[in-house]
Design a protein around this motif. Sequence first.
Motif, PDB file in Angstrom:
ATOM      1  N   SER A 214      17.494 -88.893 -47.864  1.00 28.27           N
ATOM      2  CA  SER A 214      18.044 -90.112 -48.421  1.00 28.27           C
ATOM      3  C   SER A 214      19.549 -89.878 -48.573  1.00 28.27           C
ATOM      4  O   SER A 214      19.996 -88.768 -48.859  1.00 28.27           O
ATOM      5  CB  SER A 214      17.304 -90.450 -49.711  1.00 28.27           C
ATOM      6  OG  SER A 214      18.159 -90.477 -50.792  1.00 28.27           O
ATOM      7  N   PHE A 215      20.333 -90.905 -48.291  1.00 23.82           N
ATOM      8  CA  PHE A 215      21.786 -90.792 -48.320  1.00 23.82           C
ATOM      9  C   PHE A 215      22.349 -91.600 -49.478  1.00 23.82           C
ATOM     10  O   PHE A 215      21.925 -92.727 -49.730  1.00 23.82           O
ATOM     11  CB  PHE A 215      22.386 -91.277 -47.000  1.00 23.82           C
ATOM     12  CG  PHE A 215      22.110 -90.357 -45.844  1.00 23.82           C
ATOM     13  CD1 PHE A 215      22.998 -89.343 -45.512  1.00 23.82           C
ATOM     14  CD2 PHE A 215      20.931 -90.477 -45.112  1.00 23.82           C
ATOM     15  CE1 PHE A 215      22.734 -88.479 -44.463  1.00 23.82           C
ATOM     16  CE2 PHE A 215      20.652 -89.616 -44.060  1.00 23.82           C
ATOM     17  CZ  PHE A 215      21.560 -88.613 -43.737  1.00 23.82           C
ATOM     18  N   HIS A 216      23.318 -90.975 -50.134  1.00 18.65           N
ATOM     19  CA  HIS A 216      23.982 -91.602 -51.265  1.00 18.65           C
ATOM     20  C   HIS A 216      25.051 -92.564 -50.741  1.00 18.65           C
ATOM     21  O   HIS A 216      25.792 -92.238 -49.821  1.00 18.65           O
ATOM     22  CB  HIS A 216      24.614 -90.472 -52.100  1.00 18.65           C
ATOM     23  CG  HIS A 216      25.478 -90.930 -53.208  1.00 18.65           C
ATOM     24  ND1 HIS A 216      24.973 -91.458 -54.383  1.00 18.65           N
ATOM     25  CD2 HIS A 216      26.825 -90.958 -53.334  1.00 18.65           C
ATOM     26  CE1 HIS A 216      25.975 -91.783 -55.179  1.00 18.65           C
ATOM     27  NE2 HIS A 216      27.105 -91.486 -54.574  1.00 18.65           N
ATOM     28  N   GLY A 225      33.152-100.281 -43.602  1.00 21.84           N
ATOM     29  CA  GLY A 225      31.977 -99.467 -43.365  1.00 21.84           C
ATOM     30  C   GLY A 225      31.410 -98.868 -44.628  1.00 21.84           C
ATOM     31  O   GLY A 225      32.108 -98.739 -45.637  1.00 21.84           O
ATOM     32  N   TYR A 226      30.120 -98.533 -44.563  1.00 21.73           N
ATOM     33  CA  TYR A 226      29.469 -97.819 -45.647  1.00 21.73           C
ATOM     34  C   TYR A 226      29.636 -96.333 -45.398  1.00 21.73           C
ATOM     35  O   TYR A 226      29.203 -95.821 -44.362  1.00 21.73           O
ATOM     36  CB  TYR A 226      27.981 -98.171 -45.711  1.00 21.73           C
ATOM     37  CG  TYR A 226      27.716 -99.376 -46.571  1.00 21.73           C
ATOM     38  CD1 TYR A 226      27.660 -99.234 -47.957  1.00 21.73           C
ATOM     39  CD2 TYR A 226      27.553-100.635 -46.018  1.00 21.73           C
ATOM     40  CE1 TYR A 226      27.438-100.329 -48.764  1.00 21.73           C
ATOM     41  CE2 TYR A 226      27.325-101.745 -46.836  1.00 21.73           C
ATOM     42  CZ  TYR A 226      27.272-101.580 -48.203  1.00 21.73           C
ATOM     43  OH  TYR A 226      27.050-102.658 -49.005  1.00 21.73           O
ATOM     44  N   ARG A 227      30.279 -95.640 -46.329  1.00 19.90           N
ATOM     45  CA  ARG A 227      30.423 -94.189 -46.227  1.00 19.90           C
ATOM     46  C   ARG A 227      29.321 -93.561 -47.051  1.00 19.90           C
ATOM     47  O   ARG A 227      29.208 -93.820 -48.238  1.00 19.90           O
ATOM     48  CB  ARG A 227      31.799 -93.760 -46.726  1.00 19.90           C
ATOM     49  CG  ARG A 227      32.877 -94.167 -45.751  1.00 19.90           C
ATOM     50  CD  ARG A 227      34.265 -93.906 -46.282  1.00 19.90           C
ATOM     51  NE  ARG A 227      35.238 -94.286 -45.281  1.00 19.90           N
ATOM     52  CZ  ARG A 227      35.710 -93.470 -44.337  1.00 19.90           C
ATOM     53  NH1 ARG A 227      35.298 -92.209 -44.311  1.00 19.90           N
ATOM     54  NH2 ARG A 227      36.575 -93.893 -43.445  1.00 19.90           N
ATOM     55  N   LEU A 228      28.499 -92.762 -46.379  1.00 18.34           N
ATOM     56  CA  LEU A 228      27.327 -92.181 -47.029  1.00 18.34           C
ATOM     57  C   LEU A 228      27.536 -90.699 -47.225  1.00 18.34           C
ATOM     58  O   LEU A 228      28.338 -90.078 -46.518  1.00 18.34           O
ATOM     59  CB  LEU A 228      26.097 -92.422 -46.154  1.00 18.34           C
ATOM     60  CG  LEU A 228      25.871 -93.874 -45.705  1.00 18.34           C
ATOM     61  CD1 LEU A 228      24.652 -93.957 -44.802  1.00 18.34           C
ATOM     62  CD2 LEU A 228      25.706 -94.806 -46.900  1.00 18.34           C
ATOM     63  N   SER A 229      26.818 -90.121 -48.175  1.00 15.08           N
ATOM     64  CA  SER A 229      26.851 -88.668 -48.282  1.00 15.08           C
ATOM     65  C   SER A 229      25.432 -88.145 -48.374  1.00 15.08           C
ATOM     66  O   SER A 229      24.552 -88.759 -48.973  1.00 15.08           O
ATOM     67  CB  SER A 229      27.732 -88.223 -49.447  1.00 15.08           C
ATOM     68  OG  SER A 229      27.034 -88.303 -50.644  1.00 15.08           O
ATOM     69  N   GLY A 293      23.844 -96.287 -55.135  1.00 12.19           N
ATOM     70  CA  GLY A 293      22.447 -96.332 -54.700  1.00 12.19           C
ATOM     71  C   GLY A 293      22.207 -95.371 -53.548  1.00 12.19           C
ATOM     72  O   GLY A 293      23.096 -94.601 -53.157  1.00 12.19           O
ATOM     73  N   HIS A 294      20.993 -95.404 -53.028  1.00 10.31           N
ATOM     74  CA  HIS A 294      20.633 -94.538 -51.905  1.00 10.31           C
ATOM     75  C   HIS A 294      20.039 -95.372 -50.793  1.00 10.31           C
ATOM     76  O   HIS A 294      19.431 -96.407 -51.050  1.00 10.31           O
ATOM     77  CB  HIS A 294      19.601 -93.499 -52.346  1.00 10.31           C
ATOM     78  CG  HIS A 294      20.198 -92.419 -53.180  1.00 10.31           C
ATOM     79  ND1 HIS A 294      20.442 -92.591 -54.521  1.00 10.31           N
ATOM     80  CD2 HIS A 294      20.627 -91.171 -52.850  1.00 10.31           C
ATOM     81  CE1 HIS A 294      21.000 -91.487 -54.991  1.00 10.31           C
ATOM     82  NE2 HIS A 294      21.117 -90.602 -54.003  1.00 10.31           N
TER      83      HIS A 294
END
Lengths: 333, 237
Positions: A214-216, A225-229, A293-294
């Motif tokens: 799951s990405f934060h 853009g959505y930057r995920l971690s 969120g994730h």
Amino acid sequence: MSIRIHKPGLLATVQDLGRTGYGKYGIIVSGAMDRFAHRTANWLAGNDDGAAALEITLSGFAAEFEQDHWVAITGGNMTPVIDGRAVPMWRPVFVRKGSRLVLKQPVSGCRAYLAVSGGVDVPEVMGSRSTYLRAGIGGFEGRALRAGDELPVGTPRLGVSEAPAGDGSFYAVSWAIPWSLLPAYGQNPAIRVIRGRQWDDFTLRSRQAFLQSSFHVTPQSDRMGYRLSGPSLELESPREYLSEAVALGTVQIPADGQPIVLMADRQTLGGYPKIAQVISADLPVMAQATPGGHIAFREVSPEEAESLFIREERKLKRLKTMIRLKLKEDNYA
Amino acid sequence: MAWSFYPLGDSAVLVEFGSGISEKIHQEIRAAVRGIESRPFSGFVECVPAFTTLCVYYDLMGLRLTGRKMTAFEHVCSLLRDMEKSAAQDKEVLSAEVIDIPVCYGGEFGPDLGLVAELNGLSEEEVVSIHAGEQYLVYAIGFAPGFPYLGGMPGTIAAPRKKTPRLRIPAGSVGIAGTQTGIYPIETPGGWQIIGRTPLALFRPDQLPPTLLQGGDYIRFRPIGLEEYRRLRGIQP
């Protein structure tokens, strides 16, 4: 006919469905992030698909209607309130001259859409009213909305004289878009993807991690853009790629191994490897993902992505017809 | 080389023409753009060329899918394959007009000219004369509205990007990054080494086309003084 902005909140812009046809000149598409919410808001206000509406990010927005208007609020739930009274979403709402709309606090989602009958009547630039912030064109004077802005509104499509009488600041019709027809918005959504062009260039471990972790959603996420971690995603053998076109929902992996999901304000070309692509049917859900969120990614086949998209569009077509009929029945259209 | 097709999601096809940057591939892509735009298929949205690829965006609901068991992707690929055949016959000779880009090098407009010279063991004048002595092909437009990806810069004036990008690079700035050179059409943050500035507006939102340069153009930089910069700047629309 106008709407006066009291407070823009985090970011409020004028958007339609985007500026297509100019990508070869380096001009980005822009447009609404959540196209389901944008399109349905317009239909509920009696407008066609292409009308310009407001995209309002999270909370802190306040505006005053300077005339009687039919409006609709859709998208993320930011607790919309008119003159102290909660306003129901996803339905036509008649607002009285002088009433004041406030989006108090985010409950779910990230972006609310405010459509007004007649559409926000700003000039078209290259065939679109969408705001292109970096180039300073389109929308309201090419920029994000500020306190004091007066947004012109086009000729109303729904009859103001037919509006029910009453003393309240607003009147909401008794019907709405049923919850069952809304996209699967959620705090921690599963987003369906198909493999990207460089999928095979990633290590097996990275491919597995991409689909199983799951990405934060980081606060650095925006309209671009959505930057995920999450787990670092790596190429089998790092190399440079030639820049090539990207699309709405392209998931690219820069050198730091953290995914970026490209959204409405993406550049036309990109040079990072593309691990996946969010399917069109899930873009509205993606567009409402909230920082903090994730999200998780689930793979589907390209054929499935196509049939899900077709199913979604057919649903929208039926919805549009349904809304038209209801507005006619109620004698507003 | 035959075109290869890749899905870019469920609403676009990426067509690959070859694997390296070359003028030949570039001309093939341009011919394909002409072919597609002059006879757009039902559901066509737009196409965006890059160095070795052309992306064709379509509206899935606008495609005329036949009753055959064919996905939208396969349908668009088959339409593009038909075009590949006619594109092969497109022998149109492209105009080789060279667009003149006046540049005021160094000083306040080109704060990194000295560094680029030092890195390459040249004088500032030599860097300018090498940079302005070449003809460049606009391979693609991207990154920003009207930003040209140029090919043809001599490696003798190459310079790495700045470690920390500048927060504001003024519109018209001419820069070097690696062996690439380019012009910033709008003010943006950026990490390129800035060697000069052109008074020309590269992004013209009220005109058609909305950009001074387009893929396929050739350009040449012409050194100008501050006075000419100011004069040209003054007569810009």
